[in-house]
Every structure is written in structure tokens, then in C-alpha cells.
Design a protein around this motif. Structure first.
Motif, PDB file in Angstrom:
ATOM      1  N   LYS A 110       0.828  -1.207   0.000  1.00 43.71           N
ATOM      2  CA  LYS A 110       0.000   0.000   0.000  1.00 43.71           C
ATOM      3  C   LYS A 110       0.863   1.257   0.000  1.00 43.71           C
ATOM      4  N   LEU A 111       1.944   1.233   0.771  1.00 43.56           N
ATOM      5  CA  LEU A 111       2.844   2.384   0.788  1.00 43.56           C
ATOM      6  C   LEU A 111       3.486   2.601  -0.583  1.00 43.56           C
ATOM      7  N   GLU A 153       2.191   1.812  -3.435  1.00 43.56           N
ATOM      8  CA  GLU A 153       1.158   2.399  -4.290  1.00 43.56           C
ATOM      9  C   GLU A 153       1.018   3.896  -4.037  1.00 43.56           C
ATOM     10  N   SER A 154       1.069   4.285  -2.770  1.00 42.71           N
ATOM     11  CA  SER A 154       0.977   5.708  -2.435  1.00 42.71           C
ATOM     12  C   SER A 154       2.155   6.490  -3.002  1.00 42.71           C
ATOM     13  N   ALA A 214       1.695   6.895  -6.686  1.00 41.29           N
ATOM     14  CA  ALA A 214       0.669   7.903  -6.990  1.00 41.29           C
ATOM     15  C   ALA A 214       1.233   9.312  -6.796  1.00 41.29           C
ATOM     16  N   LEU A 215       2.000   9.518  -5.718  1.00 41.03           N
ATOM     17  CA  LEU A 215       2.604  10.833  -5.486  1.00 41.03           C
ATOM     18  C   LEU A 215       3.640  11.165  -6.563  1.00 41.03           C
TER      19      LEU A 215
END
Length: 130
Positions: free
Chosen positions: A100-101, A103-104, A107-108
Motif C-alpha cells: 500500500k505504501l 502504491e501511495s 501515486a505521489l
């Protein structure tokens, strides 16, 4: 057997019975499977099915095997399998959070690239236009 023979044998028989009872299988803590089940549920809620499916499957298999061992009253195997399930669940949860990190971060990074594209080549590294 004479009454004096009973006096001699009775303590021996009682001692032998206590020794046999002490050598019997010990029952694991009552929350042993509950802890393993909770860790598995935590891993699932963290997204392990997406990010760590192999570890999640191993944890589920070990928990099923621990339940089967509990039914057979093999408490040593139950303890070992429940511990393995907990370890695999913990690993699955960590991998899920890491996924999840990532993916974040991706995205950033994509957002930053879009901002750079919009600002154009005239923007310097500090983010100010020339």
C-alpha cells in the motif's frame, strides 16, 4: 495381600498414578488459536490477499492444520502450527502495508510528474519559475 502389604503398595500406586497424570499432554493456552485467528484477520484486513497472497495462504493452511491437531489432542503440534500461522500472518500484514505504501509513493510520483509537466521546462528544481 495382607494389610501391611496394602500399606506398602498404596503410596507406590498413588505416586505412579500422579506421575502418569503429570506426563500426559498439556493443554495449550485457551486463546492460542484465537490469537492466530486474530492475526490472520488483521492480515486480511490489511490487504494481504492482494499484496501477499502466498503468505496469507500459508497462514490459513497452518491454522487449519492447527485446528486439526487440536481435534486430535496433539497440543504440541497445535502450538507449533498456531505459531507458524501467526508468523505467516504477521509477514503477510507487513507485506500488505508495504504494498500500500508503494502504491501511495507511485501515486505521489505520478502527481509530481504531472505538476512538472504543467509547469513546463521553465520551472527550476526549487519549484519556482524563471
Amino acid at each position: 495381600m495382607t494389610p501391611s502389604g496394602m500399606k506398602i503398595h498404596a503410596p507406590f500406586v498413588c505416586s505412579l498414578a500422579l506421575l502418569a497424570a503429570a506426563c500426559g499432554p498439556t493443554r495449550p493456552p485457551p486463546d492460542l488459536l484465537g490469537t492466530a485467528e486474530q492475526r490472520l484477520a488483521d492480515a486480511r484486513s490489511a490487504g494481504a490477499a492482494t499484496f501477499a497472497p502466498l503468505e496469507l495462504r500459508f497462514a490459513e493452511e497452518r491454522l487449519d492444520q492447527a485446528r486439526a491437531a487440536m481435534q486430535k489432542r496433539d497440543y504440541t503440534a497445535t502450538t507449533n502450527l498456531a505459531d507458524e500461522s501467526e508468523a505467516n500472518s504477521a509477514l503477510a500484514g507487513i507485506k500488505a502495508r508495504l504494498g500500500k505504501l508503494r502504491e501511495s509513493v507511485d501515486a505521489l510520483r505520478k502527481d509530481n510528474n504531472e505538476i512538472r509537466r504543467v509547469l513546463g521546462p521553465d520551472a527550476d528544481a526549487g519549484g519556482e519559475a524563471r
